[in-house]
Design a protein around this motif. Structure first.
Motif, short mmCIF file in Angstrom:
data_model
loop_
_atom_site.label_atom_id
_atom_site.label_comp_id
_atom_site.label_asym_id
_atom_site.label_seq_id
_atom_site.Cartn_x
_atom_site.Cartn_y
_atom_site.Cartn_z
N LYS A 1 35.31 -15.18 5.47
CA LYS A 1 35.71 -15.45 4.09
C LYS A 1 34.68 -15.01 3.06
O LYS A 1 35.03 -14.73 1.91
N GLY A 2 33.40 -14.93 3.46
CA GLY A 2 32.37 -14.44 2.56
C GLY A 2 31.87 -15.49 1.57
O GLY A 2 32.46 -16.57 1.42
N VAL A 3 30.79 -15.13 0.89
CA VAL A 3 30.18 -15.99 -0.13
C VAL A 3 30.41 -15.34 -1.49
O VAL A 3 30.03 -14.18 -1.69
N PRO A 4 31.03 -16.04 -2.43
CA PRO A 4 31.27 -15.43 -3.75
C PRO A 4 29.96 -15.17 -4.49
O PRO A 4 29.10 -16.05 -4.57
N ILE A 5 29.82 -13.98 -5.04
CA ILE A 5 28.63 -13.59 -5.81
C ILE A 5 29.11 -13.17 -7.19
O ILE A 5 29.58 -12.04 -7.39
N PRO A 6 29.03 -14.06 -8.18
CA PRO A 6 29.52 -13.73 -9.52
C PRO A 6 28.88 -12.47 -10.10
O PRO A 6 29.55 -11.71 -10.81
N ALA A 7 27.61 -12.23 -9.81
CA ALA A 7 26.93 -11.05 -10.36
C ALA A 7 27.55 -9.75 -9.87
O ALA A 7 27.45 -8.72 -10.53
N LEU A 8 28.21 -9.80 -8.72
CA LEU A 8 28.88 -8.62 -8.18
C LEU A 8 30.38 -8.65 -8.41
O LEU A 8 31.07 -7.65 -8.16
N ASN A 9 30.89 -9.80 -8.86
CA ASN A 9 32.34 -10.02 -8.95
C ASN A 9 32.99 -9.68 -7.60
O ASN A 9 34.04 -9.04 -7.53
N ALA A 10 32.33 -10.12 -6.54
CA ALA A 10 32.79 -9.81 -5.18
C ALA A 10 32.17 -10.83 -4.23
O ALA A 10 31.48 -11.76 -4.65
N ARG A 11 32.42 -10.65 -2.96
CA ARG A 11 31.88 -11.54 -1.93
C ARG A 11 30.94 -10.78 -1.01
O ARG A 11 31.15 -9.60 -0.73
N ILE A 12 29.92 -11.48 -0.55
CA ILE A 12 29.01 -10.98 0.48
C ILE A 12 29.33 -11.73 1.76
O ILE A 12 29.49 -12.96 1.76
N HIS A 13 29.43 -10.99 2.87
CA HIS A 13 29.81 -11.58 4.15
C HIS A 13 28.60 -11.62 5.07
O HIS A 13 28.23 -10.61 5.68
N PRO A 14 27.94 -12.79 5.19
CA PRO A 14 26.74 -12.88 6.05
C PRO A 14 27.12 -12.88 7.52
O PRO A 14 28.15 -13.43 7.91
N HIS A 15 26.29 -12.25 8.33
CA HIS A 15 26.46 -12.26 9.77
C HIS A 15 25.67 -13.41 10.37
O HIS A 15 24.77 -13.97 9.74
N TYR A 16 25.98 -13.73 11.62
CA TYR A 16 25.23 -14.77 12.33
C TYR A 16 23.75 -14.37 12.41
O TYR A 16 23.42 -13.23 12.74
N GLY A 17 22.88 -15.30 12.09
CA GLY A 17 21.44 -15.06 12.16
C GLY A 17 20.87 -14.41 10.92
O GLY A 17 19.65 -14.17 10.86
N VAL A 18 21.70 -14.12 9.91
CA VAL A 18 21.23 -13.52 8.66
C VAL A 18 21.43 -14.54 7.55
O VAL A 18 22.53 -15.09 7.39
N PHE A 19 20.37 -14.80 6.79
CA PHE A 19 20.41 -15.87 5.81
C PHE A 19 21.47 -15.60 4.75
O PHE A 19 21.53 -14.53 4.17
N SER A 20 22.29 -16.61 4.48
CA SER A 20 23.39 -16.47 3.54
C SER A 20 22.91 -16.65 2.10
O SER A 20 22.13 -17.56 1.81
N PRO A 21 23.37 -15.80 1.17
CA PRO A 21 22.93 -15.91 -0.23
C PRO A 21 23.68 -17.01 -0.98
O PRO A 21 24.36 -16.76 -1.99
N VAL A 22 23.55 -18.24 -0.52
CA VAL A 22 24.28 -19.35 -1.12
C VAL A 22 23.61 -19.85 -2.40
O VAL A 22 24.24 -20.50 -3.22
N ARG A 23 22.30 -19.56 -2.56
CA ARG A 23 21.61 -19.95 -3.79
C ARG A 23 21.66 -18.78 -4.77
O ARG A 23 20.92 -17.81 -4.65
N GLY A 24 22.55 -18.90 -5.74
CA GLY A 24 22.83 -17.76 -6.59
C GLY A 24 21.85 -17.50 -7.71
O GLY A 24 21.88 -16.43 -8.32
N GLU A 25 20.94 -18.45 -7.99
CA GLU A 25 20.10 -18.26 -9.16
C GLU A 25 19.18 -17.04 -9.03
O GLU A 25 18.92 -16.33 -10.00
N TYR A 26 18.70 -16.76 -7.82
CA TYR A 26 17.80 -15.62 -7.67
C TYR A 26 18.57 -14.30 -7.82
O TYR A 26 18.02 -13.30 -8.32
N ILE A 27 19.84 -14.30 -7.44
CA ILE A 27 20.67 -13.10 -7.61
C ILE A 27 20.95 -12.87 -9.10
O ILE A 27 20.87 -11.74 -9.59
N ASP A 28 21.23 -13.95 -9.83
CA ASP A 28 21.49 -13.82 -11.27
C ASP A 28 20.26 -13.30 -12.01
O ASP A 28 20.39 -12.55 -12.98
#
Length: 374
Positions: free
Chosen positions: A158-185
């Motif tokens: 299902k992916g993680v919504p990334i407002p800065a991209l207006n899209a989703r990022i799909h993390p793989h197993y063992g790869v840290f998920s970008p759930v904290r959006g402030e650093y992306i913004d």
């Protein structure tokens, strides 16, 4: 595929063996007892606290309920008040480690095709194959680890919504998920240097920052990572976003060869020892990546270029890094601060007073430091 160790036990008077799989690096079980639906939660708790691992032969859903019952017993133990934020952090990490050990003591038998050989077990083959690839033969793994694999499989779908991209990022197993959006913004709104035809993204992970840079108009992004899983994840995400023509992925420790007018790095924020592979994105002993990034940044920056360092000050609030230490590292590397952009965290734990690290989290600020050669 790296070789898996063997685990041995006795069942019905006969010696048995299988491969042992633990992504968290848990040692091969030394004591295994066969368990099924007749084992009470209290008896199971006593056994696992003594260091016995339980190889489950009963109903799969009852195994899940047992792990939940073990968690309730762990959570009932009162927490001692901490004298300092650093003491609170050390106690929290110790409690996390003990919790992981106890909850990871319920083991499941897997066939060579990743089938869980229990009654009413779900079909976890796609999730396990996605995480591990082919298995060398039948193996044992903890139910707790399987739950993480299933969760990662769902996040990947299902992916993680990334407002800065207006899209989703799909993390793989063992790869840290970008759930904290402030650093992306922060990366999405920081002013780009005049020359931004090329950029390096150091430690790309899911590829989210490389994607933001490419979407902002950076013509060529070279994104590096040491982890093959991260590179595969980034490659898939960039292709899905149709940004792969602008991003070159490279397996490397830190910097690629050459220079760039913009170099971005979001290193692990806490100088402490990780206890599982996915924690390498959070914990870094002695801030090795941070120090290496700052030390080597000047030699890779083009004239008038900028190095962006995205870092939380949580380590300072926990007493893991001294106030002013970061600025000293920046100055010692021959760098100067052009500007700093700040953001407050928006995740739930920052406003949760029951969190053992609440006082530090409530004061936390994430910053993007714009650095140049002094």
């Amino acid at each position: 595929m790296s070789a898996l160790p063997l685990v041995e036990w006795t069942e019905s008077g006969q010696p048995q063996s299988a491969f042992w799989r633990s992504e968290s690096g848990a040692p091969v079980p030394a004591r295994i007892q066969i368990a099924d639906d007749t084992l009470s939660a209290d008896a199971a708790y006593r056994l696992v606290c003594e260091g016995t691992q339980l190889l489950w032969r009963g109903d799969f859903h009852n195994a899940r309920q047992l792990v939940q019952a073990l968690a309730r017993r762990i959570d009932k133990k009162p927490r001692k008040p901490a004298a300092t934020p650093l003491d609170a952090f050390n106690r929290h990490r110790q409690a996390q480690s003990q919790r992981a050990r106890i909850l990871g003591s319920v083991l499941l038998p897997f066939d060579a095709d990743h089938t869980v050989m229990l009654r009413r077990a779900p079909d976890v083959r796609p999730a396990c194959l996605e995480a591990f690839g082919p298995a060398p033969g039948p193996y044992l793994a903890s139910l707790r680890e399987l739950q993480g694999i299933i969760g990662a499989h769902e996040w990947r779908k299902k992916g993680v919504p990334i407002p800065a991209l207006n899209a989703r990022i799909h993390p793989h197993y063992g790869v840290f998920s970008p759930v904290r959006g402030e650093y992306i913004d922060l990366v999405a709104r920081a002013p780009l240097p005049a020359d931004h035809a090329r950029a390096f993204d150091i430690g790309t992970g899911t590829g989210v920052l490389a994607a933001v840079l490419a979407q902002r108009g950076v013509i060529e992004v070279i994104a590096t990572d040491q982890d093959p899983r991260a590179l595969a994840c980034a490659r898939e995400n960039l292709a899905r976003l149709r940004l792969d023509k602008h991003v070159t992925l490279l397996q490397a420790d830190m910097f690629p060869e050459g220079e760039a007018p913009l170099i971005v790095c979001n290193p692990p924020w806490l100088p402490a020892r990780p206890s599982a592979p996915v924690e390498y994105a959070i914990y870094d002993p002695d801030s090795r990546m941070l120090r290496e990034y700052l030390k080597r940044l000047p030699q890779h920056l083009s004239a008038n270029g900028e190095g962006w360092l995205i870092l939380s000050d949580l380590a300072e609030h926990l007493g893991l890094r001294q106030p002013g230490e970061l600025l000293s590292l920046i100055e010692d590397a021959g760098l100067s601060v052009v500007d700093r952009l700040d953001a407050r965290p928006t995740h739930g734990r920052a406003s949760d007073p029951s969190d053992p690290l609440h006082s530090a989290r409530a004061a936390e600020i994430t910053s993007l430091w714009r650095l140049s050669r002094a």
